[in-house]
Write a protein that holds these residues in place. Structure first.
Motif, PDB file in Angstrom:
ATOM      1  N   ILE A 103       0.841  -1.187   0.000  1.00 28.80           N
ATOM      2  CA  ILE A 103       0.000   0.000   0.000  1.00 28.80           C
ATOM      3  C   ILE A 103       0.881   1.243   0.000  1.00 28.80           C
ATOM      4  N   GLU A 104       1.879   1.265   0.849  1.00 26.65           N
ATOM      5  CA  GLU A 104       2.782   2.412   0.913  1.00 26.65           C
ATOM      6  C   GLU A 104       3.468   2.630  -0.419  1.00 26.65           C
ATOM      7  N   THR A 105       3.968   1.570  -1.020  1.00 28.34           N
ATOM      8  CA  THR A 105       4.637   1.689  -2.309  1.00 28.34           C
ATOM      9  C   THR A 105       3.663   2.196  -3.362  1.00 28.34           C
ATOM     10  N   LYS A 106       2.465   1.660  -3.372  1.00 24.84           N
ATOM     11  CA  LYS A 106       1.483   2.075  -4.357  1.00 24.84           C
ATOM     12  C   LYS A 106       1.138   3.554  -4.176  1.00 24.84           C
ATOM     13  N   LYS A 107       0.927   4.002  -2.943  1.00 28.36           N
ATOM     14  CA  LYS A 107       0.621   5.403  -2.702  1.00 28.36           C
ATOM     15  C   LYS A 107       1.772   6.287  -3.139  1.00 28.36           C
ATOM     16  N   SER A 108       2.979   5.942  -2.799  1.00 30.25           N
ATOM     17  CA  SER A 108       4.140   6.743  -3.161  1.00 30.25           C
ATOM     18  C   SER A 108       4.278   6.835  -4.670  1.00 30.25           C
ATOM     19  N   THR A 109       4.091   5.727  -5.354  1.00 31.90           N
ATOM     20  CA  THR A 109       4.202   5.705  -6.803  1.00 31.90           C
ATOM     21  C   THR A 109       3.113   6.569  -7.427  1.00 31.90           C
ATOM     22  N   THR A 110       1.897   6.451  -6.929  1.00 29.30           N
ATOM     23  CA  THR A 110       0.794   7.225  -7.467  1.00 29.30           C
ATOM     24  C   THR A 110       1.039   8.714  -7.292  1.00 29.30           C
ATOM     25  N   ILE A 111       1.384   9.114  -6.118  1.00 29.06           N
ATOM     26  CA  ILE A 111       1.646  10.522  -5.863  1.00 29.06           C
ATOM     27  C   ILE A 111       2.790  10.992  -6.740  1.00 29.06           C
ATOM     28  N   SER A 112       3.812  10.192  -6.844  1.00 30.43           N
ATOM     29  CA  SER A 112       4.966  10.547  -7.652  1.00 30.43           C
ATOM     30  C   SER A 112       4.573  10.753  -9.109  1.00 30.43           C
ATOM     31  N   LYS A 113       3.723   9.893  -9.642  1.00 30.29           N
ATOM     32  CA  LYS A 113       3.306  10.014 -11.046  1.00 30.29           C
ATOM     33  C   LYS A 113       2.519  11.298 -11.265  1.00 30.29           C
ATOM     34  N   GLU A 114       1.598  11.613 -10.368  1.00 31.02           N
ATOM     35  CA  GLU A 114       0.795  12.818 -10.533  1.00 31.02           C
ATOM     36  C   GLU A 114       1.636  14.068 -10.330  1.00 31.02           C
ATOM     37  N   GLU A 115       2.524  14.030  -9.349  1.00 33.70           N
ATOM     38  CA  GLU A 115       3.420  15.169  -9.165  1.00 33.70           C
ATOM     39  C   GLU A 115       4.279  15.356 -10.408  1.00 33.70           C
ATOM     40  N   ASN A 116       4.688  14.248 -11.013  1.00 36.22           N
ATOM     41  CA  ASN A 116       5.479  14.328 -12.230  1.00 36.22           C
ATOM     42  C   ASN A 116       4.670  14.944 -13.373  1.00 36.22           C
ATOM     43  N   LYS A 117       3.412  14.551 -13.516  1.00 39.94           N
ATOM     44  CA  LYS A 117       2.561  15.135 -14.565  1.00 39.94           C
ATOM     45  C   LYS A 117       2.401  16.635 -14.344  1.00 39.94           C
ATOM     46  N   ILE A 118       2.242  17.031 -13.108  1.00 39.29           N
ATOM     47  CA  ILE A 118       2.095  18.445 -12.788  1.00 39.29           C
ATOM     48  C   ILE A 118       3.410  19.176 -13.054  1.00 39.29           C
ATOM     49  N   SER A 119       4.531  18.563 -12.718  1.00 39.11           N
ATOM     50  CA  SER A 119       5.845  19.160 -12.991  1.00 39.11           C
ATOM     51  C   SER A 119       6.083  19.321 -14.486  1.00 39.11           C
ATOM     52  N   ILE A 120       5.693  18.323 -15.254  1.00 34.32           N
ATOM     53  CA  ILE A 120       5.846  18.395 -16.715  1.00 34.32           C
ATOM     54  C   ILE A 120       5.012  19.555 -17.262  1.00 34.32           C
ATOM     55  N   LEU A 121       3.782  19.668 -16.792  1.00 38.29           N
ATOM     56  CA  LEU A 121       2.904  20.762 -17.209  1.00 38.29           C
ATOM     57  C   LEU A 121       3.529  22.107 -16.844  1.00 38.29           C
ATOM     58  N   LYS A 122       3.972  22.226 -15.609  1.00 39.08           N
ATOM     59  CA  LYS A 122       4.584  23.477 -15.136  1.00 39.08           C
ATOM     60  C   LYS A 122       5.811  23.832 -15.976  1.00 39.08           C
ATOM     61  N   ASN A 123       6.678  22.877 -16.202  1.00 40.10           N
ATOM     62  CA  ASN A 123       7.886  23.128 -16.999  1.00 40.10           C
ATOM     63  C   ASN A 123       7.544  23.537 -18.425  1.00 40.10           C
ATOM     64  N   SER A 124       6.525  22.924 -18.979  1.00 42.79           N
ATOM     65  CA  SER A 124       6.088  23.264 -20.331  1.00 42.79           C
ATOM     66  C   SER A 124       5.602  24.713 -20.398  1.00 42.79           C
ATOM     67  N   MET A 125       4.834  25.114 -19.396  1.00 45.28           N
ATOM     68  CA  MET A 125       4.338  26.493 -19.352  1.00 45.28           C
ATOM     69  C   MET A 125       5.487  27.489 -19.204  1.00 45.28           C
ATOM     70  N   LEU A 126       6.437  27.156 -18.343  1.00 46.56           N
ATOM     71  CA  LEU A 126       7.585  28.045 -18.131  1.00 46.56           C
ATOM     72  C   LEU A 126       8.463  28.123 -19.374  1.00 46.56           C
ATOM     73  N   GLU A 127       8.628  26.996 -20.036  1.00 47.83           N
ATOM     74  CA  GLU A 127       9.423  26.967 -21.266  1.00 47.83           C
ATOM     75  C   GLU A 127       8.765  27.817 -22.352  1.00 47.83           C
ATOM     76  N   TYR A 128       7.453  27.743 -22.438  1.00 52.57           N
ATOM     77  CA  TYR A 128       6.724  28.552 -23.420  1.00 52.57           C
ATOM     78  C   TYR A 128       6.956  30.043 -23.149  1.00 52.57           C
ATOM     79  N   MET A 129       7.008  30.405 -21.865  1.00 53.84           N
ATOM     80  CA  MET A 129       7.236  31.802 -21.494  1.00 53.84           C
ATOM     81  C   MET A 129       8.561  32.327 -22.048  1.00 53.84           C
TER      82      MET A 129
END
Length: 152
Positions: free
Chosen positions: A33-59
């Motif tokens: 359960i702990e591993t699954k939660k950590s992985t899930t959070i990590s994936k979503e944080e990564n998607k958000i980071s990718i989005l953020k970086n894309s927006m900043l790069e566009y700037m």
């Protein structure tokens, strides 16, 4: 003689490998359960980071009407959403969290002259919201639960 030599080498390898490795829990459901939660959070944080970086790069390449602070606010709204939806206890509560999140994003996008969230960002943001809600069983993964409130 060769068999005895081979057996002693295998014994030494077995002992050496078993001594060097840290002991692991075997099939602990808490670990899974702990591993699954950590992985899930990590994936979503990564998607958000990718989005953020894309927006900043566009700037860097364009002169949009939004700032780095606006991009960080967008990421903050999405990170809060991921946290809140994962802690929600019912479908009604979850859909209210979706509604509030989408409305916050609407206001932020309006403040940025509707340039912060365009087609690519819309797809990424909607996916984050939809996937996290579907993990809780509040919607099907192909069901766009943002559409009712989304202005982007």
């Amino acid at each position: 003689m060769k068999i005895e030599f081979l057996a002693s080498i295998l014994s030494l390898l077995f002992v050496a490998l078993s001594c060097d490795r840290p002991k692991e829990k075997v099939n602990s459901s808490e670990d899974k359960i702990e591993t699954k939660k950590s992985t899930t959070i990590s994936k979503e944080e990564n998607k958000i980071s990718i989005l953020k970086n894309s927006m900043l790069e566009y700037m860097e390449n364009a002169n949009p009407s939004y700032t780095k602070i606006d991009v960080e606010e967008c990421a903050k709204i999405l990170n809060n959403y991921v946290s809140e939806i994962s802690n929600s206890g019912s479908k009604d509560e979850g859909l209210e969290i979706v509604k509030i999140t989408v409305e916050k994003l609407n206001k932020l996008n309006e403040k940025c002259d509707f340039e912060l969230i365009e087609t690519s960002e819309r797809e990424q943001i909607a996916e984050i919201i939809i996937v996290e809600s579907s993990k809780k069983g509040y919607n099907k993964p192909e069901e766009d639960i943002t559409e009712a409130w989304r202005e982007w």
